[in-house]
Design an enzyme around this catalytic site. Structure first.
Site, short mmCIF file in Angstrom:
data_model
loop_
_atom_site.label_atom_id
_atom_site.label_comp_id
_atom_site.label_asym_id
_atom_site.label_seq_id
_atom_site.Cartn_x
_atom_site.Cartn_y
_atom_site.Cartn_z
N GLU A 171 0.87 -1.01 0.08
CA GLU A 171 -0.13 0.01 -0.07
C GLU A 171 0.90 1.28 0.05
OE1 GLU A 171 -4.07 -1.35 2.01
OE2 GLU A 171 -2.61 -0.67 3.42
N CYS A 194 3.38 8.55 1.00
CA CYS A 194 4.06 7.51 1.90
C CYS A 194 4.20 6.27 1.22
CB CYS A 194 3.05 7.31 3.24
SG CYS A 194 3.62 6.23 4.42
N CYS A 244 6.43 -7.02 7.11
CA CYS A 244 7.44 -6.61 7.89
C CYS A 244 7.77 -7.39 8.96
CB CYS A 244 6.94 -5.36 8.47
SG CYS A 244 8.18 -4.41 9.58
N CYS A 274 6.67 -4.73 15.63
CA CYS A 274 6.03 -3.59 16.61
C CYS A 274 4.85 -4.03 17.06
CB CYS A 274 6.32 -2.26 16.11
SG CYS A 274 7.76 -1.93 15.69
N CYS A 290 -0.80 6.24 10.03
CA CYS A 290 0.38 5.43 10.47
C CYS A 290 0.09 3.82 11.15
CB CYS A 290 1.34 6.07 11.51
SG CYS A 290 1.64 7.82 11.12
N1 SAH Z 1 9.60 0.48 9.83
C1 SAH Z 1 9.54 1.73 9.97
C2 SAH Z 1 8.37 2.75 8.96
C3 SAH Z 1 7.16 2.28 8.98
S1 SAH Z 1 6.03 2.73 10.46
C4 SAH Z 1 9.61 2.26 11.33
O1 SAH Z 1 9.28 1.55 12.23
O2 SAH Z 1 9.70 3.76 11.62
C5 SAH Z 1 5.93 4.50 10.28
C6 SAH Z 1 5.56 5.17 11.70
O3 SAH Z 1 4.41 4.66 12.21
C7 SAH Z 1 6.55 4.77 12.74
O4 SAH Z 1 6.86 5.69 13.71
C8 SAH Z 1 5.49 3.67 13.54
O5 SAH Z 1 6.25 3.33 14.70
C9 SAH Z 1 4.37 4.31 13.56
N2 SAH Z 1 3.03 3.30 13.72
C10 SAH Z 1 3.03 2.22 13.58
N3 SAH Z 1 1.66 1.59 13.85
C11 SAH Z 1 1.12 2.65 14.42
C12 SAH Z 1 -0.28 2.82 15.10
N4 SAH Z 1 -1.05 1.98 15.19
N5 SAH Z 1 -0.47 4.21 15.34
C13 SAH Z 1 0.30 5.25 15.39
N6 SAH Z 1 1.58 5.11 14.64
C14 SAH Z 1 1.97 3.86 14.39
#
Ligand code: SAH
Length: 347
Positions: A94, A107, A114, A118, A339
Site C-alpha cells: 500500500e 508515503c 514486515c 512492533c 500510521c
Molecule cells: N518501519 C519504519 C517505518 C514504518 S512505520 C518504522 O518503524 O519507523 C511508520 C511510523 O508509524 C512509525 O513511527 C511507527 O512506529 C508508527 N506506527 C506504527 N503503528 C502505529 C499505530 N498503530 N499508530 C500510530 N503510529 C504507528
C-alpha cells in the site's frame, strides 16, 4: 527478475539503462526516450516513438512494470488516497497520497509485510513476505502520479516495511528518485523512518544524502520499549541514541523522533519528563524534534489512543523542558490510511 528472467527497467539508473540499450545494438539516444516513458509510467508496448523491432528486443530482456492499482480508497475528509498495489508476482502493498499546503506527499512501502514485530502496528501482523526492489519503490510514486495527474514533491518512507532492513534497495531508490534526470525530488523533501536498525543508521550517515531521518522511539526506557518493539532487544535505547548522535554529527541533519501515545501506557507526564531527560542526555545541544502520534487503533492490537487533553499535556511537558514537539495531523482517518494501519491485504 520475473519468471522469464527479465529485469525491471525501473530498477536501473540512467547509466545502467544506457548500457543495456547499447548492448542491444541501439544508439544512445534511445535510452533517453525509454527513460522519459518510464518516468511517465508507461509499459514498453506504449513507447510509441521506438521502432517495433527494438521494442521487441527490449521486451525479451526487460519489462517496465509499475505496481498495478488493485484498489483505491479516497478519504471524504481530506482527499487522502490509499492505494492497494499488486506487484508483478502478486504481492500486495500500500501507498498513501496526501495533500498538504506545501505540496503533494506520498508515503511508500519498502517491503511486502514486515518482520520487525512492533506490537501496535498492522503492517507486521503477517510477517515479512519479501523486500521491494528500488524500482518497486519508485514505481509507487510514478503510478500515483499517473493516476492523479499531479506531481509529488515530498516522500516519506513510512509505509509497510522497515527500510533499513532492506538497506541496499532503499539507498538505490533514494539515489534514483533524487537524481536530477529522474523524478528529481530533493533529498530535503524525503524522510526515512526506522524502528531502530542501528547498523543501518551508521551506514546511512555516510551516504551523503541530506534526507530527514525519523526514529520510531515510542518509549524512553528499555523495559517498555522492548515490550512494544522487539527490535529493542537487539539494539537498545543506548545503542540507538548513540547512533542518532553520530548521525547528526556526520550529516548536520535534524533528527525527528516519533512517539506513539498509547492511553495509560506511555502517555503520562512522568513519561514525558523521562523522554525529555533521555533526549537531552544524547541530543543535548543538537536540534531534534518529537512528533507525537496518538496511536491509531488496529483491531488485533487492542491499544487505545490517548485523549486530546493527555496528548496536549504530554506535548506541553516536553516543550516546557525545552524539547521541540508537535502532534502529528491525522489524515485519512475514515480509510484506515494512518500510521500503522497499512497492511498487505485489501482491508
Ligand atoms: N518501519 C519504519 C517505518 C514504518 S512505520 C518504522 O518503524 O519507523 C511508520 C511510523 O508509524 C512509525 O513511527 C511507527 O512506529 C508508527 N506506527 C506504527 N503503528 C502505529 C499505530 N498503530 N499508530 C500510530 N503510529 C504507528
Amino acid at each position: 527478475m520475473d519468471e522469464k528472467g527479465r529485469i525491471n527497467l525501473l530498477d536501473l539508473t540512467k547509466n545502467e539503462l544506457t548500457e543495456l540499450v547499447l548492448s542491444l545494438g541501439e544508439p544512445k539516444y534511445r535510452a533517453d526516450q525509454v527513460w522519459g516513458w518510464l518516468l511517465k509510467g508507461c509499459e514498453i508496448c506504449e513507447m510509441s516513438n521506438l521502432p517495433a523491432a527494438f521494442r521487441e528486443k527490449l521486451s525479451a530482456a526487460a519489462r517496465a512494470s509499475i505496481p498495478e492499482v488493485a484498489d483505491r480508497a479516497e478519504s471524504k475528509l481530506d482527499g487522502t488516497v490509499k492505494y492497494l498495489f499488486r506487484l508483478f508476482d502478486g504481492e500486495l502493498i500500500e501507498s498513501v497520497f496526501m495533500r498538504y499546503e506545501h505540496g503533494n506527499s506520498i508515503c511508500i512501502s519498502t517491503q511486502a509485510g514486515c518482520r520487525m514485530g512492533c506490537r501496535f502496528c498492522a503492517s507486521t501482523i503477517g510477517g515479512k513476505h519479501r523486500d521491494l526492489s528500488p524500482g518497486e519503490m519508485l514505481g509507487q510514486i510514478i503510478s500515483v502520479q499517473r493516476d492523479k495527474g499531479e506531481r509529488i514533491s515530498n516522500i516519506v518512507m513510512m509505509g509497510i516495511g522497515e527500510p533499513l532492513d532492506n538497506y541496499d534497495n532503499s539507498v538505490k531508490f533514494l539515489r534514483l528518485v533524487g537524481s536530477p534526470d529522474g523524478l528529481n525530488v530533493g533529498y530535503r523533501h524525503i524522510s526515512l523512518s526506522t524502528c531502530g536498525v542501528v547498523p543501518g543508521i551508521y551506514a546511512l550517515a555516510k551516504e551523503d544524502m541530506p534526507i530527514t531521518l525519523s526514529i520510531s522511539l515510542h518509549a524512553s526506557d528499555d523495559a517498555e520499549r522492548s515490550e512494544l518493539m522487539p527490535v529493542n532487544k537487539r539494539w537498545n535505547i543506548d545503542a540507538l541514541m548513540t547512533a542518532c548522535r553520530d548521525y547528526f554529527k556526520t550529516t548536520g541533519r535534524r533528527i525527528s523522533f516519533e512517539y506513539t501515545l498509547i492511553n495509560g501506557k506511555n502517555d503520562t507526564p512522568e513519561k514525558a519528563a523521562a523522554l525529555a531527560v533521555l533526549l537531552k542526555k544524547y541530543m543535548g545541544g543538537m536540534p531534534c524534534h518529537v512528533n507525537l502520534i496518538p496511536v491509531n487503533p488496529v483491531a488485533e492490537r487492542g491499544f487505545d489512543r490517548s485523549a486530546a487533553d493527555r496528548v496536549n499535556a504530554f506535548r506541553d511537558k516536553l516543550t516546557s523542558q525545552g524539547v521541540n514537539a508537535t502532534v502529528r495531523r491525522h489524515l485519512g482517518g475514515d480509510i484506515d490510511a494512518s500510521c500503522g494501519q497499512l497492511r498487505n491485504r485489501s482491508s
